[in-house]
Design a protein around this motif. Structure first.
Motif, PDB file in Angstrom:
ATOM      1  N   ILE A 214       0.965  -1.033  -0.164  1.00 54.56           N
ATOM      2  CA  ILE A 214       0.112   0.064   0.149  1.00 54.56           C
ATOM      3  C   ILE A 214       0.811   1.248  -0.098  1.00 54.56           C
ATOM      4  O   ILE A 214       0.644   2.154  -0.876  1.00 54.56           O
ATOM      5  CB  ILE A 214      -0.927   0.061   1.217  1.00 54.56           C
ATOM      6  CG1 ILE A 214      -1.977  -1.146   1.154  1.00 54.56           C
ATOM      7  CG2 ILE A 214      -1.606   1.246   1.585  1.00 54.56           C
ATOM      8  CD1 ILE A 214      -2.808  -1.288   2.252  1.00 54.56           C
TER       9      ILE A 214
ATOM     10  N   ARG B 270       2.525   1.484  -3.285  1.00 57.15           N
ATOM     11  CA  ARG B 270       1.585   2.092  -4.426  1.00 57.15           C
ATOM     12  C   ARG B 270       1.094   3.388  -4.225  1.00 57.15           C
ATOM     13  O   ARG B 270       1.106   4.248  -5.372  1.00 57.15           O
ATOM     14  CB  ARG B 270       0.328   1.083  -4.269  1.00 57.15           C
ATOM     15  CG  ARG B 270      -0.833   1.667  -5.060  1.00 57.15           C
ATOM     16  CD  ARG B 270      -2.204   0.636  -5.010  1.00 57.15           C
ATOM     17  NE  ARG B 270      -2.653   0.455  -3.793  1.00 57.15           N
ATOM     18  CZ  ARG B 270      -3.691   1.561  -3.454  1.00 57.15           C
ATOM     19  NH1 ARG B 270      -3.899   2.594  -3.890  1.00 57.15           N
ATOM     20  NH2 ARG B 270      -4.000   1.284  -2.113  1.00 57.15           N
TER      21      ARG B 270
ATOM     22  N   THR C 111      -3.433   4.068  -8.144  1.00 58.19           N
ATOM     23  CA  THR C 111      -4.858   3.609  -7.598  1.00 58.19           C
ATOM     24  C   THR C 111      -4.643   2.002  -7.633  1.00 58.19           C
ATOM     25  O   THR C 111      -3.962   1.480  -8.222  1.00 58.19           O
ATOM     26  CB  THR C 111      -6.101   3.809  -8.186  1.00 58.19           C
ATOM     27  OG1 THR C 111      -5.878   3.240  -9.542  1.00 58.19           O
ATOM     28  CG2 THR C 111      -6.305   5.358  -8.353  1.00 58.19           C
ATOM     29  N   GLN C 112      -5.712   1.341  -6.888  1.00 55.44           N
ATOM     30  CA  GLN C 112      -5.494  -0.264  -6.727  1.00 55.44           C
ATOM     31  C   GLN C 112      -5.816  -0.533  -8.358  1.00 55.44           C
ATOM     32  O   GLN C 112      -5.180  -1.622  -8.911  1.00 55.44           O
ATOM     33  CB  GLN C 112      -6.563  -0.802  -5.936  1.00 55.44           C
ATOM     34  CG  GLN C 112      -6.108  -0.760  -4.546  1.00 55.44           C
ATOM     35  CD  GLN C 112      -7.126  -1.465  -3.412  1.00 55.44           C
ATOM     36  OE1 GLN C 112      -8.541  -1.436  -3.863  1.00 55.44           O
ATOM     37  NE2 GLN C 112      -6.939  -1.997  -2.351  1.00 55.44           N
TER      38      GLN C 112
ATOM     39  N   LYS D 108      -8.446  -6.078 -10.069  1.00 54.33           N
ATOM     40  CA  LYS D 108      -8.367  -5.324  -8.997  1.00 54.33           C
ATOM     41  C   LYS D 108      -8.487  -6.029  -7.707  1.00 54.33           C
ATOM     42  O   LYS D 108      -7.983  -5.644  -6.661  1.00 54.33           O
ATOM     43  CB  LYS D 108      -9.178  -4.233  -9.115  1.00 54.33           C
ATOM     44  CG  LYS D 108      -9.405  -3.313  -7.817  1.00 54.33           C
ATOM     45  CD  LYS D 108     -10.548  -2.237  -8.088  1.00 54.33           C
ATOM     46  CE  LYS D 108     -10.410  -1.343  -6.933  1.00 54.33           C
ATOM     47  NZ  LYS D 108     -11.871  -0.616  -6.805  1.00 54.33           N
TER      48      LYS D 108
ATOM     49  N   VAL E 127      -5.403  -7.236  -6.110  1.00 47.20           N
ATOM     50  CA  VAL E 127      -4.583  -6.296  -5.471  1.00 47.20           C
ATOM     51  C   VAL E 127      -5.272  -6.070  -4.099  1.00 47.20           C
ATOM     52  O   VAL E 127      -4.389  -6.028  -2.920  1.00 47.20           O
ATOM     53  CB  VAL E 127      -4.481  -5.093  -6.347  1.00 47.20           C
ATOM     54  CG1 VAL E 127      -3.938  -3.784  -5.553  1.00 47.20           C
ATOM     55  CG2 VAL E 127      -3.778  -5.115  -7.507  1.00 47.20           C
ATOM     56  N   PHE E 128      -6.526  -6.006  -4.097  1.00 45.75           N
ATOM     57  CA  PHE E 128      -7.135  -5.804  -2.908  1.00 45.75           C
ATOM     58  C   PHE E 128      -6.663  -6.856  -1.775  1.00 45.75           C
ATOM     59  O   PHE E 128      -6.486  -6.450  -0.728  1.00 45.75           O
ATOM     60  CB  PHE E 128      -8.459  -5.562  -2.959  1.00 45.75           C
ATOM     61  CG  PHE E 128      -9.410  -5.500  -1.696  1.00 45.75           C
ATOM     62  CD1 PHE E 128      -9.657  -4.282  -0.902  1.00 45.75           C
ATOM     63  CD2 PHE E 128      -9.988  -6.656  -1.007  1.00 45.75           C
ATOM     64  CE1 PHE E 128     -10.379  -4.105   0.056  1.00 45.75           C
ATOM     65  CE2 PHE E 128     -10.715  -6.523   0.099  1.00 45.75           C
ATOM     66  CZ  PHE E 128     -10.831  -5.206   0.641  1.00 45.75           C
TER      67      PHE E 128
ATOM     68  N   GLU F  26      -3.211  -6.573  -0.569  1.00 47.02           N
ATOM     69  CA  GLU F  26      -3.215  -5.553   0.365  1.00 47.02           C
ATOM     70  C   GLU F  26      -3.528  -6.008   1.755  1.00 47.02           C
ATOM     71  O   GLU F  26      -3.474  -5.241   2.848  1.00 47.02           O
ATOM     72  CB  GLU F  26      -3.611  -4.214  -0.009  1.00 47.02           C
ATOM     73  CG  GLU F  26      -2.835  -3.704  -1.202  1.00 47.02           C
ATOM     74  CD  GLU F  26      -3.310  -1.985  -1.693  1.00 47.02           C
ATOM     75  OE1 GLU F  26      -4.491  -1.933  -1.303  1.00 47.02           O
ATOM     76  OE2 GLU F  26      -2.652  -1.470  -2.596  1.00 47.02           O
TER      77      GLU F  26
END
Length: 69
Positions: free
Chosen positions: A11, A14, A20-21, A32, A35-36, A39
């Protein structure tokens, strides 16, 4: 037990890169949601997806076997 938090590190990198994600996901060629999940330190992440994110963010990681003396 280590206090290292890979999700938090990602995070921070980034955000420092101004991504952004969704942008990070696009650059890494993953979704996406992945990525979430990375994180949030989900344990079901594919290694190739994690490596793609680390490469985009220019984060070098060394994997050291606990079996090596």
């Amino acid at each position: 037990m280590s206090d290292f938090n890979l999700g938090k590190l990602i995070i921070e990198h980034r955000k420092a890169a101004g991504l952004t994600q969704l942008q990070l996901a696009d650059l890494a060629g993953i979704g996406k949601t992945t990525v979430f999940d990375i994180e949030k330190n989900k344990q079901s992440i594919r290694l190739d997806s994690l490596i793609a994110v680390l490469n985009v963010l220019n984060i070098d990681v060394q994997f050291i076997s606990p079996l090596k003396k």
